[in-house]
Design a protein around this motif. Sequence first.
Motif, PDB file in Angstrom:
ATOM      1  N   GLN A  15      -4.457   0.874 -12.963  1.00  0.00           N
ATOM      2  CA  GLN A  15      -4.675   0.248 -11.656  1.00  0.00           C
ATOM      3  C   GLN A  15      -3.899  -1.123 -11.405  1.00  0.00           C
ATOM      4  N   ALA A  16      -3.668  -1.610 -12.662  1.00  0.00           N
ATOM      5  CA  ALA A  16      -2.850  -2.890 -12.450  1.00  0.00           C
ATOM      6  C   ALA A  16      -1.343  -2.803 -12.206  1.00  0.00           C
ATOM      7  N   PHE A  17      -0.785  -1.347 -12.329  1.00  0.00           N
ATOM      8  CA  PHE A  17       0.463  -1.026 -11.768  1.00  0.00           C
ATOM      9  C   PHE A  17       0.425  -0.737 -10.451  1.00  0.00           C
ATOM     10  N   ARG A  18       0.595  -1.360  -9.238  1.00  0.00           N
ATOM     11  CA  ARG A  18       0.541  -1.132  -8.043  1.00  0.00           C
ATOM     12  C   ARG A  18       1.443  -0.282  -7.405  1.00  0.00           C
ATOM     13  N   ASP A  19       2.679  -0.072  -7.858  1.00  0.00           N
ATOM     14  CA  ASP A  19       3.605   0.794  -7.607  1.00  0.00           C
ATOM     15  C   ASP A  19       3.612   2.192  -8.165  1.00  0.00           C
ATOM     16  N   ARG A  20       2.315   2.319  -8.881  1.00  0.00           N
ATOM     17  CA  ARG A  20       2.264   3.983  -9.470  1.00  0.00           C
ATOM     18  C   ARG A  20       0.956   4.535  -8.867  1.00  0.00           C
ATOM     19  N   ALA A  21       0.917   5.819  -8.995  1.00  0.00           N
ATOM     20  CA  ALA A  21      -0.453   6.515  -8.371  1.00  0.00           C
ATOM     21  C   ALA A  21      -1.357   6.795  -9.423  1.00  0.00           C
ATOM     22  N   MET A  31      -9.442   1.228  -2.125  1.00  0.00           N
ATOM     23  CA  MET A  31      -8.903   2.298  -2.896  1.00  0.00           C
ATOM     24  C   MET A  31      -7.867   1.788  -3.822  1.00  0.00           C
ATOM     25  N   GLY A  32      -7.164   0.976  -3.554  1.00  0.00           N
ATOM     26  CA  GLY A  32      -5.994   0.491  -4.666  1.00  0.00           C
ATOM     27  C   GLY A  32      -5.018   1.334  -4.663  1.00  0.00           C
ATOM     28  N   ASN A  33      -4.833   1.781  -5.851  1.00  0.00           N
ATOM     29  CA  ASN A  33      -3.709   3.090  -5.961  1.00  0.00           C
ATOM     30  C   ASN A  33      -4.343   4.375  -6.453  1.00  0.00           C
ATOM     31  N   ARG A  34      -5.724   4.485  -6.200  1.00  0.00           N
ATOM     32  CA  ARG A  34      -6.266   5.933  -6.623  1.00  0.00           C
ATOM     33  C   ARG A  34      -6.014   6.973  -5.730  1.00  0.00           C
ATOM     34  N   VAL A  35      -5.186   7.773  -5.711  1.00  0.00           N
ATOM     35  CA  VAL A  35      -4.697   8.696  -4.740  1.00  0.00           C
ATOM     36  C   VAL A  35      -5.186  10.061  -4.764  1.00  0.00           C
ATOM     37  N   TYR A  36      -5.765  10.351  -5.973  1.00  0.00           N
ATOM     38  CA  TYR A  36      -6.637  11.732  -6.149  1.00  0.00           C
ATOM     39  C   TYR A  36      -7.907  11.475  -7.136  1.00  0.00           C
ATOM     40  N   GLY A  37      -9.053  11.375  -6.479  1.00  0.00           N
ATOM     41  CA  GLY A  37     -10.259  11.256  -7.261  1.00  0.00           C
ATOM     42  C   GLY A  37     -10.357   9.484  -7.620  1.00  0.00           C
TER      43      GLY A  37
END
Length: 353
Positions: free
Chosen positions: A96-102, A241-247
Amino acid sequence: MSPSSQQPRPKDPRPGLRARARDLGFDVCRFASAAEAWPAGDRLAAFVEDGRHGSMDWMVTTLDRRSHPTAMWPDARSAVVLGLNYGPETDPRGLQAFRDRAAISCYAQGDDYHELIKGRLKELAGALARDLGAEVKVFVDTAPLMEKPLAERAGVGWQGKHTNLVSRDLGSWFFLGVILTAAEIEPDVAETDHCGSCRACLDACPTAAFPAPYQLDARRCLSYLTIEHAGPWPEDLRRAMGNRVYGCDDCLAACPWNKFAQSASEIRLHARDELKAPRLDEMASLDDAGFRALFRKSAVKRIGRDRFVRNVLYAIGNSGDATLRPSAQARLDDPDPGVRDAARWALDRLEAA
Protein backbone atom coordinates in the motif's frame (compact mmCIF):
# COMPACT_ATOMS: atom_id res chain seq x y z
CA MET A 1 -25.19 -60.98 26.18
CA SER A 2 -27.68 -60.10 23.46
CA PRO A 3 -26.82 -60.76 19.79
CA SER A 4 -26.97 -57.04 19.01
CA SER A 5 -24.35 -56.26 21.64
CA GLN A 6 -21.97 -58.76 20.03
CA GLN A 7 -22.02 -57.00 16.67
CA PRO A 8 -18.74 -55.18 15.93
CA ARG A 9 -18.88 -51.41 15.90
CA PRO A 10 -18.59 -49.88 12.42
CA LYS A 11 -15.07 -48.82 11.58
CA ASP A 12 -14.45 -45.09 12.06
CA PRO A 13 -13.88 -43.70 8.52
CA ARG A 14 -12.26 -40.47 9.74
CA PRO A 15 -8.60 -41.59 10.01
CA GLY A 16 -8.61 -43.00 6.49
CA LEU A 17 -10.27 -39.90 5.04
CA ARG A 18 -7.82 -37.63 6.85
CA ALA A 19 -4.90 -39.61 5.41
CA ARG A 20 -6.35 -39.35 1.90
CA ALA A 21 -6.93 -35.62 2.40
CA ARG A 22 -3.29 -35.13 3.40
CA ASP A 23 -2.16 -37.06 0.32
CA LEU A 24 -4.26 -34.70 -1.81
CA GLY A 25 -2.53 -31.68 -0.28
CA PHE A 26 -5.14 -30.48 2.22
CA ASP A 27 -3.80 -29.08 5.47
CA VAL A 28 -6.82 -29.96 7.60
CA CYS A 29 -9.72 -32.40 7.40
CA ARG A 30 -12.40 -32.45 10.08
CA PHE A 31 -16.00 -33.57 10.47
CA ALA A 32 -19.27 -32.02 11.60
CA SER A 33 -22.93 -32.82 11.75
CA ALA A 34 -24.79 -31.32 8.81
CA ALA A 35 -28.23 -32.02 10.25
CA GLU A 36 -28.20 -30.44 13.72
CA ALA A 37 -29.80 -27.06 14.33
CA TRP A 38 -27.59 -23.96 14.33
CA PRO A 39 -27.96 -20.18 14.71
CA ALA A 40 -26.15 -19.29 11.47
CA GLY A 41 -29.38 -19.16 9.44
CA ASP A 42 -30.91 -16.53 11.71
CA ARG A 43 -27.75 -14.44 11.58
CA LEU A 44 -27.78 -14.54 7.79
CA ALA A 45 -31.46 -13.55 7.67
CA ALA A 46 -30.75 -10.55 9.91
CA PHE A 47 -27.78 -9.57 7.70
CA VAL A 48 -30.02 -9.55 4.61
CA GLU A 49 -32.94 -7.88 6.37
CA ASP A 50 -30.66 -5.00 7.39
CA GLY A 51 -29.59 -4.58 3.75
CA ARG A 52 -25.95 -5.27 4.55
CA HIS A 53 -25.68 -7.61 1.56
CA GLY A 54 -25.69 -4.60 -0.76
CA SER A 55 -26.38 -5.47 -4.38
CA MET A 56 -25.78 -9.20 -3.91
CA ASP A 57 -29.36 -10.08 -4.80
CA TRP A 58 -28.47 -13.75 -5.03
CA MET A 59 -28.24 -13.76 -1.24
CA VAL A 60 -31.94 -12.89 -1.12
CA THR A 61 -33.04 -15.44 -3.71
CA THR A 62 -31.01 -18.24 -2.07
CA LEU A 63 -31.68 -17.24 1.55
CA ASP A 64 -33.93 -20.17 2.39
CA ARG A 65 -31.61 -22.75 0.83
CA ARG A 66 -28.60 -21.08 2.43
CA SER A 67 -30.11 -21.11 5.93
CA HIS A 68 -29.05 -24.69 6.73
CA PRO A 69 -27.29 -27.54 4.86
CA THR A 70 -30.46 -29.65 4.93
CA ALA A 71 -32.47 -26.80 3.43
CA MET A 72 -30.37 -27.23 0.31
CA TRP A 73 -30.05 -31.02 0.50
CA PRO A 74 -32.51 -32.74 2.87
CA ASP A 75 -30.47 -35.96 2.95
CA ALA A 76 -27.30 -34.28 4.27
CA ARG A 77 -26.21 -35.82 7.57
CA SER A 78 -22.48 -35.16 7.87
CA ALA A 79 -19.98 -32.65 6.52
CA VAL A 80 -16.31 -33.20 5.72
CA VAL A 81 -14.61 -29.81 5.98
CA LEU A 82 -11.24 -29.36 4.25
CA GLY A 83 -8.78 -26.50 4.58
CA LEU A 84 -5.93 -25.56 2.23
CA ASN A 85 -3.34 -23.01 3.31
CA TYR A 86 -2.55 -20.10 0.96
CA GLY A 87 -0.43 -18.06 3.37
CA PRO A 88 1.56 -15.24 1.70
CA GLU A 89 5.31 -14.96 2.12
CA THR A 90 5.10 -11.35 3.37
CA ASP A 91 2.52 -9.02 4.89
CA PRO A 92 0.39 -7.93 1.89
CA ARG A 93 -0.24 -4.52 3.45
CA GLY A 94 3.31 -3.47 2.61
CA LEU A 95 2.34 -2.82 -1.01
CA GLN A 96 0.00 0.00 0.00
CA ALA A 97 3.01 2.31 0.35
CA PHE A 98 3.70 2.04 -3.40
CA ARG A 99 0.93 4.21 -4.80
CA ASP A 100 1.77 3.58 -8.47
CA ARG A 101 1.22 -0.15 -7.99
CA ALA A 102 -1.95 -2.22 -7.83
CA ALA A 103 -2.63 -4.28 -4.70
CA ILE A 104 -4.38 -7.55 -5.56
CA SER A 105 -5.57 -9.72 -2.69
CA CYS A 106 -2.97 -12.39 -2.12
CA TYR A 107 -5.42 -15.27 -2.58
CA ALA A 108 -5.93 -14.17 -6.20
CA GLN A 109 -2.25 -13.81 -7.14
CA GLY A 110 -1.90 -17.54 -7.80
CA ASP A 111 -4.12 -20.03 -9.62
CA ASP A 112 -7.89 -19.88 -9.09
CA TYR A 113 -8.55 -21.83 -5.90
CA HIS A 114 -12.02 -22.90 -7.07
CA GLU A 115 -10.53 -24.95 -9.88
CA LEU A 116 -7.63 -26.20 -7.78
CA ILE A 117 -9.68 -27.44 -4.84
CA LYS A 118 -12.73 -28.80 -6.63
CA GLY A 119 -10.90 -31.59 -8.41
CA ARG A 120 -9.30 -32.75 -5.17
CA LEU A 121 -12.61 -32.60 -3.33
CA LYS A 122 -14.24 -34.74 -6.00
CA GLU A 123 -11.49 -37.33 -5.67
CA LEU A 124 -11.89 -37.47 -1.89
CA ALA A 125 -15.69 -37.52 -2.18
CA GLY A 126 -15.48 -40.44 -4.60
CA ALA A 127 -13.45 -42.41 -2.07
CA LEU A 128 -15.93 -41.55 0.68
CA ALA A 129 -18.88 -42.67 -1.45
CA ARG A 130 -17.18 -45.98 -2.29
CA ASP A 131 -16.15 -46.68 1.30
CA LEU A 132 -19.45 -45.78 2.95
CA GLY A 133 -21.89 -46.45 0.14
CA ALA A 134 -23.53 -43.06 0.64
CA GLU A 135 -24.38 -40.18 -1.67
CA VAL A 136 -22.06 -37.14 -1.57
CA LYS A 137 -22.05 -33.55 -2.84
CA VAL A 138 -19.03 -31.24 -3.23
CA PHE A 139 -18.93 -27.49 -2.55
CA VAL A 140 -16.28 -24.81 -3.10
CA ASP A 141 -17.67 -21.35 -2.32
CA THR A 142 -20.04 -21.17 -5.30
CA ALA A 143 -23.16 -22.96 -3.97
CA PRO A 144 -25.71 -21.77 -1.37
CA LEU A 145 -23.88 -23.37 1.55
CA MET A 146 -22.45 -21.53 4.55
CA GLU A 147 -19.04 -23.14 4.88
CA LYS A 148 -17.69 -21.06 7.76
CA PRO A 149 -20.28 -22.13 10.37
CA LEU A 150 -19.72 -25.74 9.31
CA ALA A 151 -15.96 -25.30 9.65
CA GLU A 152 -16.39 -23.83 13.12
CA ARG A 153 -18.62 -26.73 14.10
CA ALA A 154 -16.01 -29.17 12.75
CA GLY A 155 -13.26 -27.54 14.81
CA VAL A 156 -11.28 -26.13 11.88
CA GLY A 157 -11.39 -22.65 13.43
CA TRP A 158 -13.78 -20.01 14.67
CA GLN A 159 -15.41 -17.00 13.04
CA GLY A 160 -13.48 -14.03 14.35
CA LYS A 161 -14.65 -10.50 14.94
CA HIS A 162 -14.07 -9.82 11.21
CA THR A 163 -16.53 -12.69 10.46
CA ASN A 164 -13.80 -14.68 8.70
CA LEU A 165 -12.52 -18.00 9.94
CA VAL A 166 -9.41 -18.10 12.14
CA SER A 167 -7.39 -21.22 12.88
CA ARG A 168 -4.94 -21.67 15.72
CA ASP A 169 -2.69 -23.55 13.28
CA LEU A 170 -3.22 -21.75 9.96
CA GLY A 171 -4.12 -18.24 11.09
CA SER A 172 -6.40 -16.51 8.59
CA TRP A 173 -4.90 -17.73 5.34
CA PHE A 174 -6.74 -20.82 4.13
CA PHE A 175 -9.42 -21.87 1.67
CA LEU A 176 -12.37 -24.05 2.62
CA GLY A 177 -14.00 -26.91 0.77
CA VAL A 178 -16.89 -29.05 1.97
CA ILE A 179 -18.20 -32.51 1.17
CA LEU A 180 -21.75 -33.20 2.34
CA THR A 181 -22.75 -36.83 2.69
CA ALA A 182 -25.84 -38.80 3.58
CA ALA A 183 -23.65 -41.00 5.78
CA GLU A 184 -23.58 -40.58 9.54
CA ILE A 185 -19.99 -39.80 10.59
CA GLU A 186 -19.05 -39.04 14.16
CA PRO A 187 -18.39 -35.28 14.42
CA ASP A 188 -15.20 -33.74 15.74
CA VAL A 189 -15.18 -31.31 18.64
CA ALA A 190 -16.23 -27.79 17.66
CA GLU A 191 -13.79 -24.90 18.03
CA THR A 192 -14.39 -22.08 20.51
CA ASP A 193 -13.76 -18.36 20.11
CA HIS A 194 -10.21 -17.25 20.93
CA CYS A 195 -10.42 -13.58 19.95
CA GLY A 196 -10.64 -12.36 23.53
CA SER A 197 -10.45 -8.58 23.85
CA CYS A 198 -8.44 -8.17 20.63
CA ARG A 199 -9.90 -5.86 18.00
CA ALA A 200 -6.92 -5.62 15.62
CA CYS A 201 -8.99 -6.73 12.63
CA LEU A 202 -11.72 -4.17 13.31
CA ASP A 203 -9.26 -1.31 13.70
CA ALA A 204 -7.40 -2.29 10.52
CA CYS A 205 -10.41 -1.92 8.21
CA PRO A 206 -9.83 1.11 5.95
CA THR A 207 -13.56 1.71 5.39
CA ALA A 208 -15.00 0.95 8.86
CA ALA A 209 -17.02 -1.96 7.46
CA PHE A 210 -17.66 -3.54 10.88
CA PRO A 211 -20.61 -1.93 12.72
CA ALA A 212 -19.74 -4.11 15.73
CA PRO A 213 -17.55 -7.13 16.48
CA TYR A 214 -18.72 -10.19 14.53
CA GLN A 215 -20.82 -8.02 12.20
CA LEU A 216 -20.00 -6.96 8.64
CA ASP A 217 -21.68 -4.38 6.44
CA ALA A 218 -20.69 -5.58 2.99
CA ARG A 219 -21.66 -2.24 1.46
CA ARG A 220 -18.52 -0.72 3.01
CA CYS A 221 -16.20 -3.71 2.49
CA LEU A 222 -13.53 -3.33 -0.18
CA SER A 223 -13.75 -7.01 -1.08
CA TYR A 224 -17.43 -6.55 -1.88
CA LEU A 225 -16.93 -3.24 -3.66
CA THR A 226 -14.04 -4.32 -5.86
CA ILE A 227 -15.47 -7.74 -6.72
CA GLU A 228 -19.26 -7.88 -6.33
CA HIS A 229 -20.46 -4.30 -6.82
CA ALA A 230 -21.13 -3.41 -10.45
CA GLY A 231 -21.83 0.32 -10.34
CA PRO A 232 -19.95 3.46 -9.32
CA TRP A 233 -18.86 3.66 -5.68
CA PRO A 234 -19.63 6.33 -3.09
CA GLU A 235 -16.80 8.85 -3.29
CA ASP A 236 -15.67 8.47 0.32
CA LEU A 237 -15.10 4.77 -0.23
CA ARG A 238 -13.20 5.44 -3.46
CA ARG A 239 -10.79 7.60 -1.51
CA ALA A 240 -10.46 5.02 1.28
CA MET A 241 -9.55 2.14 -1.05
CA GLY A 242 -6.01 3.40 -1.69
CA ASN A 243 -4.50 1.09 -4.30
CA ARG A 244 -6.49 -2.07 -3.42
CA VAL A 245 -7.92 -2.96 -6.84
CA TYR A 246 -9.13 -6.51 -6.12
CA GLY A 247 -10.16 -7.58 -2.64
CA CYS A 248 -8.63 -6.45 0.64
CA ASP A 249 -6.41 -8.37 3.05
CA ASP A 250 -6.19 -5.85 5.86
CA CYS A 251 -8.47 -7.46 8.46
CA LEU A 252 -6.94 -10.87 7.81
CA ALA A 253 -3.36 -9.63 7.89
CA ALA A 254 -3.91 -7.79 11.17
CA CYS A 255 -4.92 -10.95 13.08
CA PRO A 256 -2.30 -11.93 15.71
CA TRP A 257 -3.05 -15.61 15.15
CA ASN A 258 -1.16 -15.35 11.85
CA LYS A 259 2.07 -15.69 13.83
CA PHE A 260 1.38 -19.43 13.61
CA ALA A 261 0.66 -19.37 9.87
CA GLN A 262 3.11 -20.58 7.24
CA SER A 263 3.44 -19.71 3.58
CA ALA A 264 1.54 -21.88 1.13
CA SER A 265 3.11 -25.23 0.29
CA GLU A 266 1.00 -25.68 -2.85
CA ILE A 267 3.10 -24.19 -5.66
CA ARG A 268 0.03 -23.26 -7.74
CA LEU A 269 -1.13 -20.94 -4.95
CA HIS A 270 2.13 -18.99 -4.90
CA ALA A 271 1.91 -15.45 -6.24
CA ARG A 272 2.83 -15.06 -9.88
CA ASP A 273 5.48 -12.40 -10.43
CA GLU A 274 3.30 -10.35 -12.77
CA LEU A 275 0.55 -10.10 -10.11
CA LYS A 276 2.65 -9.29 -7.04
CA ALA A 277 2.90 -5.54 -7.69
CA PRO A 278 1.59 -4.69 -11.18
CA ARG A 279 1.86 -1.10 -12.40
CA LEU A 280 -1.37 0.88 -12.34
CA ASP A 281 -0.72 2.41 -15.75
CA GLU A 282 -0.30 -1.03 -17.30
CA MET A 283 -3.45 -2.34 -15.63
CA ALA A 284 -5.47 0.68 -16.80
CA SER A 285 -4.47 0.03 -20.40
CA LEU A 286 -5.88 -3.51 -20.48
CA ASP A 287 -8.48 -4.27 -23.11
CA ASP A 288 -10.71 -7.31 -22.80
CA ALA A 289 -8.29 -9.66 -24.56
CA GLY A 290 -5.35 -8.42 -22.51
CA PHE A 291 -7.32 -8.78 -19.27
CA ARG A 292 -8.35 -12.34 -20.08
CA ALA A 293 -4.80 -13.29 -21.02
CA LEU A 294 -3.27 -11.84 -17.85
CA PHE A 295 -5.84 -13.30 -15.44
CA ARG A 296 -6.72 -16.54 -17.23
CA LYS A 297 -5.63 -18.64 -14.23
CA SER A 298 -6.59 -16.17 -11.50
CA ALA A 299 -9.84 -15.63 -9.62
CA VAL A 300 -9.64 -12.00 -10.82
CA LYS A 301 -10.98 -13.08 -14.21
CA ARG A 302 -14.42 -13.55 -12.66
CA ILE A 303 -15.12 -9.81 -12.33
CA GLY A 304 -14.35 -8.97 -15.96
CA ARG A 305 -12.23 -6.26 -17.52
CA ASP A 306 -14.59 -3.29 -17.04
CA ARG A 307 -15.03 -3.67 -13.29
CA PHE A 308 -11.31 -4.26 -12.83
CA VAL A 309 -10.24 -1.20 -14.83
CA ARG A 310 -12.79 0.88 -12.91
CA ASN A 311 -11.03 -0.17 -9.70
CA VAL A 312 -7.63 0.62 -11.17
CA LEU A 313 -8.75 4.13 -12.11
CA TYR A 314 -9.96 4.77 -8.56
CA ALA A 315 -6.50 3.74 -7.39
CA ILE A 316 -4.90 6.10 -9.92
CA GLY A 317 -7.01 8.90 -8.52
CA ASN A 318 -5.71 8.10 -5.05
CA SER A 319 -2.08 7.88 -6.13
CA GLY A 320 -1.31 11.61 -6.21
CA ASP A 321 1.04 10.73 -9.08
CA ALA A 322 0.71 13.20 -11.96
CA THR A 323 2.58 10.85 -14.30
CA LEU A 324 -0.52 8.61 -14.26
CA ARG A 325 -2.74 11.31 -15.78
CA PRO A 326 -2.34 9.97 -19.36
CA SER A 327 -3.56 6.55 -18.21
CA ALA A 328 -6.77 8.11 -16.88
CA GLN A 329 -7.21 10.39 -19.89
CA ALA A 330 -6.97 7.41 -22.23
CA ARG A 331 -10.06 5.90 -20.58
CA LEU A 332 -12.31 8.96 -20.93
CA ASP A 333 -13.75 7.51 -24.14
CA ASP A 334 -13.93 3.93 -22.89
CA PRO A 335 -16.99 1.97 -24.09
CA ASP A 336 -17.98 1.19 -20.48
CA PRO A 337 -19.76 4.03 -18.61
CA GLY A 338 -18.39 2.91 -15.24
CA VAL A 339 -14.84 3.13 -16.57
CA ARG A 340 -15.50 6.58 -18.03
CA ASP A 341 -16.91 7.80 -14.72
CA ALA A 342 -13.86 6.43 -12.86
CA ALA A 343 -11.51 8.08 -15.34
CA ARG A 344 -13.12 11.50 -14.83
CA TRP A 345 -12.99 11.07 -11.07
CA ALA A 346 -9.33 10.04 -11.19
CA LEU A 347 -8.40 13.12 -13.23
CA ASP A 348 -10.26 15.40 -10.83
CA ARG A 349 -8.43 13.84 -7.90
CA LEU A 350 -5.05 14.15 -9.56
CA GLU A 351 -5.78 17.78 -10.43
CA ALA A 352 -6.73 18.51 -6.82
CA ALA A 353 -3.58 16.82 -5.58
